[in-house]
Design a protein around this motif. Structure first.
Motif, PDB file in Angstrom:
ATOM      1  N   LEU A 104      72.527  39.378  61.295  1.00  0.00           N
ATOM      2  CA  LEU A 104      71.913  38.056  61.149  1.00  0.00           C
ATOM      3  C   LEU A 104      72.653  37.190  60.141  1.00  0.00           C
ATOM      4  O   LEU A 104      72.528  35.979  60.151  1.00  0.00           O
ATOM      5  N   VAL A 105      73.339  37.814  59.215  1.00  0.00           N
ATOM      6  CA  VAL A 105      74.015  37.031  58.170  1.00  0.00           C
ATOM      7  C   VAL A 105      75.514  37.275  58.286  1.00  0.00           C
ATOM      8  O   VAL A 105      76.043  38.271  57.824  1.00  0.00           O
ATOM      9  N   GLN A 106      76.186  36.344  58.939  1.00  0.00           N
ATOM     10  CA  GLN A 106      77.610  36.521  59.193  1.00  0.00           C
ATOM     11  C   GLN A 106      78.469  35.597  58.351  1.00  0.00           C
ATOM     12  O   GLN A 106      79.660  35.780  58.266  1.00  0.00           O
ATOM     13  N   GLU A 107      77.842  34.602  57.743  1.00  0.00           N
ATOM     14  CA  GLU A 107      78.635  33.641  56.982  1.00  0.00           C
ATOM     15  C   GLU A 107      79.043  34.238  55.637  1.00  0.00           C
ATOM     16  O   GLU A 107      78.316  35.069  55.092  1.00  0.00           O
ATOM     17  N   PRO A 108      80.178  33.818  55.112  1.00  0.00           N
ATOM     18  CA  PRO A 108      80.552  34.320  53.788  1.00  0.00           C
ATOM     19  C   PRO A 108      79.552  33.895  52.712  1.00  0.00           C
ATOM     20  O   PRO A 108      79.056  32.763  52.718  1.00  0.00           O
TER      21      PRO A 108
END
Lengths: 545, 830
Positions: free
Chosen positions: B561-565
């Motif tokens: 769900l959390v792929q952003e840096p």
């Protein structure tokens, strides 16, 4: 107004032996004066008051030397066999010595006459000492006993026979006249109190035959040496071992305090004398001698160091006086002299000018010494005036270039910061260009300066790439290239080794923690790595030649 | 595998506070004092300075504030001295107020009426009831029109389209008939108007733009500065169409300000070179005052010709005496000049305030950037600057005409949990040369000297930009402190204090203990758990948890769900210790580090999160968005406790929870112990606080005696010059600059081991005499004038006894007793 801040010169710590205050202090000892005796020097004792006569016992005589003239002041030869452990009383008037026949003999230094003979020991007496009250004598004998004698009546007061082997070491307390220590070949050190005649109050095990003992002036700690070990004991805690130091690789034979009780000196059969700090027991300096050291004597002012050796040599070393130092090193002394000659400025006192009275030079002239705090170096002066070429010139003189390359690099760094490097490097003639090039070639391998030197070299190449050069400069550019190529080669080798080490380290870490999935790089082994900066060398492009 | 967890809230119960009580205020005292040129009073004893909506009257002698005048509701745009004791001020809405300078009271308020215009740019007062005001130009932006307003005639427009800076308008009088001459600058020309005679002139030179103009008040000479650094002196410019000009050219950068001395003998000029030049008119001689610290904005000459005040861009006003030396300064909170030369992809925070706000637990102050290479400590309780510290210790370099020369800048600051250690990272980079320098410096606070001492200087701690520095919290006193740094060279490094003591000196220094990396990813954020037992480093979208002592990787946390840096990451405090809040470009989410699950996620934020700050005194946390929205939430739940809507157009740069000295009696839980400070891109301080707390509106400064401003009366003669009180004064320990009686000898006695001590009889007398109060003649005089505390030792008693002679004699007897005492002791020891 903020003052001009000096250019920061980055100095890196030097590798190698550190020059400390102690090494400087003990290095000042002159070349030794040696005297040859017939037998090994058993014991050296220094008179605690001026003129610091030195009593040396060797073979069948006791000699008293003058430490300044190195001449024999008195000698006592009334011994049938060997004499041992001559010791001078604290007022410098009397000397006692033990001998092979078991007697302790008391002499008057002034008249050389034999005053008393203390008989009672059945074996040779190797050490004897005056107690602090100056009217008792303690003797330590090979018949395993320690005896306290009364000086006026020549009688034995107490005898302790607790040791099971020869007693070859002993000392007395500097505060109480009743306390004394003995060290024996049965590995024990015992503390006696004359007020409790039943036996020793403290007994500690040194672990090897005790060669010498010493009590600190504070009387709370004593030290024993024997074997290759020095042991420190706490007297107040009933003989608790405080420290064990093993710095010699052969038997330690003698002990002495120096520098007003702040340093401890031990001499050993390995021909060294080690100087320790009494708080940390770290060796601060080592003195070397030509033969195994049996005995040591140091005058209370540290002026003379006397060592007696196994081959009968007595070495006497003096501390360098200022006059001597000046004669030896005239250049340095000139500097010191210059420093001490302060510039004076005379001016009239303010109230003298206002009040009309007669002039009194003692009160009316103020003397102001010149302060040297605002010293500004020449390169800083030029930097301040934005004269970048001149600033670079001043740090390219042969002396600074060769002896203090950090200053040259520091100024180059500042020029890079001020964006003035190009203008400072441009328009140079052959000779100044060659001095820059030789500096660069010499220092480009130095990892601590490499990043700045590479920057300067790149700028230099950029400026002079299209201009025609004399054959001499061309040669220097080629030399620089040669240096860079060599460095690149060297770094390649280093990186190969680093790679090998990494494989080894990685295999050990994975063995140790097989479950973990990562590798922490680096720290346990730190190979010499000028890597990043030196690798950058490889990217330098040479257009010349 | 990590699972999305739908858990109950574990945090504290959210008490629904009445959020309407919470307001956002601007910290007024911290505004800049150099936006408008200061004004000297006619007797040159005071200087009036406009700062935001306030006007401060400062004494020139002591540079202390005498009065603070606060009546304006808009920013003050101009100050003038109307009469000997009357100050005239005008704000941006056109309200003028007359003040009595001596007692700071309001005399008269009047609005300016100029053709229905509501906004004003600058305000000048030539005298005789005439007022010059600049208003926004009707057609061109950033330009002004100049109006003259008189009490009995209609306002008249003098010029249109002139520059709007305060320094582009000047006035003087014509020597012939005393009529008013007004000059103003346009881009390439000077316009002149003689009011009475009705003469109009327009002078042009060449393509160089004018920057400032000055007119002598009595003689008819004009000086103009331009962007090439040239100063022109114009003679007889009112009547002639080609007046005679003299060229003075020393500056290489634009001239920011020119000013005549009152006699017209000298001309002062200054610019970004940070040098004030004093020209002698008609001669080639000039004097320089170099290295003034920061570029000069305004130069003002005192009417008595003794003193010159210069306003600098570092928010300071410096006074220069007749010998060309700076002898006093009024220093405000320093504004950091934004760093030039950064790539556009860098966030604005990196150039405006790269250090952010760093709380200092020792002084309860905040560290942030000052001038280039400097760091300042600001006390938010008193709204005052504690000190300004030179970190880089380099000469400040100025630009050349076509060349930007950068200075070393402090980019990161970290303070150890006890406040003993300060770590600073300074960077100097020359983009054109491709060369950069980086220094990590460790400073130790010395309580005796009350300053920071440099302990270790590490050159190039990382090969590339350092992203974050953080000290390990929660260490016991016996453990060696530890600092972690992460950089763009993909490494994280752990620095530890190493004891390097030997017998010659005591020394501790910092060295790199471990350097590690993780899958060759860039570390982007760093956080320690509150007790310091867990270190979290974010590598792009993955969070890694490490044991700080052994540097073992405990866990990695990542989720589809959390792929952003990850950009920001903070552990929760207090009872939310187990939550790790992360912020990426568009989402905010929290991990539970114990169950290792994602607790909640808030996606699609209005704009990216700029700061994520935990409150040290409660479990709450604040997220400040780029569009200046603020959300206060507990890490255990995604629902905010409080949210502040968009405040204004400015963009927040940094935020910090500042603990209060006294907790609030009532209010929402997160505001009881601390308040939230936010800095925007103009470096203005905003405060999110409860309405009821008067906090920063209270005046905490002590009143200053107005003795010298009072007129002489028989009553004033009766008033004592000095007042002596028996009340005990608190001695601030922190500011004690020199030691305690006998401190050294006690220290040496305690530090030397018992074995190495000489016999007691030898050191006893020396030791006792060290402890005794020394009564040299100097110390006695210091005691008598106990008002100025010149004695170097701690004053033993602070209550002053009425009669000073008695005081003195009593002390001598005391001294005798002490001596007797000691002698007795020495004897027994012997």
């Amino acid at each position: 107004m903020a003052s001009f801040k000096k250019t920061q010169i980055r100095s890196l710590p030097k590798i190698g032996q550190k020059v400390t205050a102690d090494t400087l202090y003990w290095r000042k000892l002159n070349f030794p004066v040696t005297v040859k005796e017939f037998g090994p020097i058993d014991y050296i004792d220094v008179m605690p008051i001026e003129p610091y006569f030195i009593a040396v016992s060797s073979a069948a005589k006791v000699q008293i030397y003058n430490p300044i003239t190195h001449q024999v002041h008195r000698h006592f030869t009334r011994f049938k066999e060997a004499a041992y452990g001559a010791s001078i009383r604290s007022d410098g008037k009397l000397v006692i010595a033990g001998c092979d026949e078991g007697h302790v003999k008391l002499f008057d230094i002034g008249s050389k006459s034999l005053l008393r003979i203390f008989k009672g020991h059945k074996g040779p007496v190797h050490r004897c000492k005056f107690t602090t009250d100056n009217v008792h004598v303690v003797s330590f004998s090979d018949d395993k006993s320690v005896a306290l004698w009364d000086l006026p009546s020549e009688t034995e007061i107490i005898k302790f026979s607790e040791h099971s082997d020869y007693v070859r070491a002993g000392c007395v307390s500097s505060i109480s006249s009743d306390l004394f220590l003995s060290g024996s070949f049965d590995h024990t050190v015992k503390l006696y109190d004359a007020r409790s005649p039943t036996g020793s109050t403290i007994s500690v095990d040194h672990g090897s035959p005790v060669e010498s003992v010493l009590m600190y002036p504070s009387n709370s700690i004593f030290v024993s040496v024997g074997g290759t070990e020095l042991r420190v004991w706490d007297m107040l805690a009933g003989g608790r071992l405080l420290a064990r130091v093993s710095q010699h690789h052969k038997t330690i034979t003698c002990l002495h305090l120096a520098s007003d009780g702040k340093r401890l000196v031990t001499g050993g059969l390995d021909r060294h004398a080690k100087i320790y700090d009494v708080q940390s027991y770290q060796v601060v300096h080592t003195l070397d001698f030509p033969s195994p050291v049996l005995s040591l004597g140091i005058t209370p002012d540290d002026f003379t160091v006397v060592a007696g050796m196994a081959n009968g040599l007595i070495s006497m070393q003096h501390r360098q006086t200022q006059a001597e130092a000046r004669a030896l090193n005239p250049k340095q002394s000139l500097k010191v002299q210059k420093k001490s000659q302060t510039a004076y400025r005379f001016r009239l006192n303010a109230d003298f000018r206002s009040v009309n009275r007669t002039f009194n030079p003692a009160t009316d002239v103020e003397v102001a010494t010149k302060t040297d705090t605002n010293f500004v170096s020449r390169y800083d002066m030029f930097l301040r005036k934005f004269q970048y070429s001149k600033a670079l010139d001043t740090v390219l003189t042969p002396y600074i270039r060769k002896k203090k390359p950090a200053i040259t690099v520091g100024v180059m760094h500042e020029l890079i910061r001020r964006n003035g490097l190009k203008s400072a490097l441009a328009g140079r003639d052959d000779s100044s260009l060659s001095s820059i090039l030789t500096f660069l070639a010499r220092n480009i391998n130095d990892p601590s300066h490499a990043n700045i030197i590479i920057q300067v070299a790149n700028t230099l190449l950029e400026i002079y790439e299209s201009s025609s050069l004399t054959p001499q400069s061309e040669k220097l550019f080629l030399q620089l290239q040669e240096h860079v190529n060599r460095e690149v080669e060297y770094v390649k080798h280093l990186m190969e080794i680093e790679g090998m080490l990494h494989i080894l380290l990685a295999s050990t870490t994975t063995q140790a923690r097989r479950s973990s999935t990562y590798v922490v790089q680096g720290s346990p082994v730190k190979p010499m790595l000028p890597s990043a900066s030196a690798a950058a060398n490889a990217t330098m492009i040479f257009n010349v030649g | 595998m990590v699972k999305m967890a739908n858990k109950k809230t574990r945090g504290p119960d959210k008490t629904q506070a009445n959020t309407s009580d919470i307001v956002v205020k601007k910290l007024d005292d911290a505004t800049d004092i150099v936006r408008q040129p200061p004004v000297f009073t006619n007797d040159s004893k005071y200087i009036c300075i406009a700062s935001g909506r306030q006007i401060g009257i400062y004494s020139v002698e002591s540079a202390e504030k005498v009065h603070s005048l606060e009546e304006h509701t808009f920013d003050v745009i101009g100050l003038a001295i109307k009469d000997d004791n009357i100050l005239l001020s005008c704000d941006a809405s056109g309200e003028t107020i007359e003040w009595n300078i001596n007692n700071g009271t309001t005399l008269k308020k009047a609005p300016l009426v100029v053709a229905g215009i509501k906004e004003f740019h600058s305000f000048h007062y030539p005298g005789n009831g005439k007022v010059l005001v600049a208003t926004p130009s009707t057609y061109t932006t950033n330009m002004s029109s100049l109006w003259i307003v008189d009490s009995h005639t209609r306002p008249r427009k003098l010029f249109a389209d002139i520059k709007s800076t305060p320094h582009s308008i000047a006035f003087g009088c014509n020597q012939g008939n005393g009529s008013l001459v007004v000059v103003a600058l346009q881009d390439h020309s000077v316009v002149v108007k003689d009011i009475t005679n009705g003469v109009d002139k327009k002078h042009m030179t060449d393509q160089r733009k004018f920057t400032c103009v000055a007119l002598h008040s009595e003689k008819l000479i004009m000086a103009t500065g331009d962007i090439s650094g040239r100063i022109l002196i114009w003679h007889d410019f009112v009547h002639k169409s080609r007046p005679v000009k003299t060229v003075y050219h020393w500056h290489t950068l634009p001239v920011n300000s020119v000013c005549f001395s009152s006699e017209g003998e000298y001309l002062y000029s200054g610019g970004s070179e940070k040098v004030m030049v004093k020209w002698r008119l008609g001669m080639s001689r000039k004097q320089f005052l170099p290295r003034m610290g920061s570029s000069i904005k305004y130069i003002v000459n005192a009417p008595d010709n003794i003193c010159v005040a210069t306003s600098h861009s570092d928010n300071a006003i410096r006074f220069i005496d007749s010998t060309n030396k700076i002898n006093r300064a009024i220093i405000g909170l320093v504004k950091h000049d934004p760093i030039r030369g950064f790539a556009d992809t860098e966030p604005i925070k990196e150039s405006v305030m790269p250090t952010g706000l760093v709380f200092d637990p020792r002084s309860h102050g905040i560290f942030f950037n000052a001038q280039a290479g400097f760091l300042q400590l600001f006390d938010p309780q008193k709204n005052s600057l504690i000190f300004n510290m030179d970190v880089a210790n380099r000469n400040v370099l100025t630009d050349e005409r076509n060349l930007v020369i950068g200075n070393a800048e402090v980019l990161r600051v970290a303070v150890s949990p006890t406040g003993e250690w300060l770590a600073t990272l300074e960077v100097w980079s020359n983009m054109s040369a491709g060369y950069h320098d980086m220094n990590l410096k460790f400073w130790r606070y010395d309580a005796v000297q009350a300053n920071y001492e440099l302990n270790t200087d590490v050159t190039m701690p990382h090969q590339d930009r350092v992203t974050a520095l953080c000290f390990q919290p929660g260490l016991l006193g016996t453990e060696m402190p530890c600092l972690v740094s992460i950089g763009r060279d993909l490494k994280f490094k752990i620095w530890r204090l190493v004891d390097d003591t030997d017998i010659y000196r005591q020394k501790e220094s910092w060295s790199c203990d471990v350097a590690g990396d993780f899958r060759k990813l860039t570390p982007s954020a760093l956080s320690f758990s509150e007790d310091g037992s867990l270190m979290a480093i974010a590598f792009q979208d993955t969070v890694t948890l490490w044991d700080p002592t052994s540097i073992n990787l405990n866990t990695t946390l990542s989720h589809t769900l959390v792929q952003e840096p990850i950009e920001l990451m903070e552990f929760g405090r207090d009872n939310c210790f187990r939550y790790l809040v992360c912020a990426s470009k568009s989402a905010l989410y929290a991990w539970d580090v114990i169950s290792q699950g994602l607790v909640w996620k808030v996606g699609q934020l209005h704009s990216s999160v700029r700061c994520l700050v935990p409150d040290p005194k409660s479990c709450y946390m604040a997220a400040v968005l780029q569009n200046s929205e603020v959300f206060v939430f507990s890490p255990s739940s995604s629902k905010p406790v409080h949210s502040v809507p968009k405040m204004n157009s400015s963009e927040p740069i940094a935020a910090l929870f500042v603990p209060r000295p006294n907790p609030l009696a009532s209010g929402p839980e997160w505001l009881i112990n601390s308040r939230l400070l936010i800095v925007d891109d103009q470096q203005e301080f905003l405060c999110v606080d409860d309405v009821s707390s008067a906090g920063f509106n209270q005046k905490l400064t002590t009143p200053i005696s107005h003795m010298d401003s009072l007129p002489w009366t028989p009553f004033s003669a009766m008033k004592a010059e000095k007042q002596i009180s028996a009340a005990k004064q608190l001695v601030p320990v922190v500011h004690q600059t020199s030691g305690i009686q006998g401190y050294k000898s006690v220290q040496s006695l305690l530090e030397t081991s018992a074995s190495a001590l000489p016999p007691m009889s030898r050191i006893c007398s020396l030791f006792m005499s060290d402890l005794m109060i020394k009564h040299g003649p100097k110390a006695v005089t210091a005691k008598v004038n106990s008002v100025d505390r010149t004695s170097t030792d701690l004053p033993l008693s602070n209550g002053h006894i009425d009669s000073k002679t008695q005081d003195f004699s009593e002390e001598t007897t005391l001294q005798k007793l002490l001596t007797l005492d000691c002698q007795w002791l020495v004897e027994t020891v012997k």
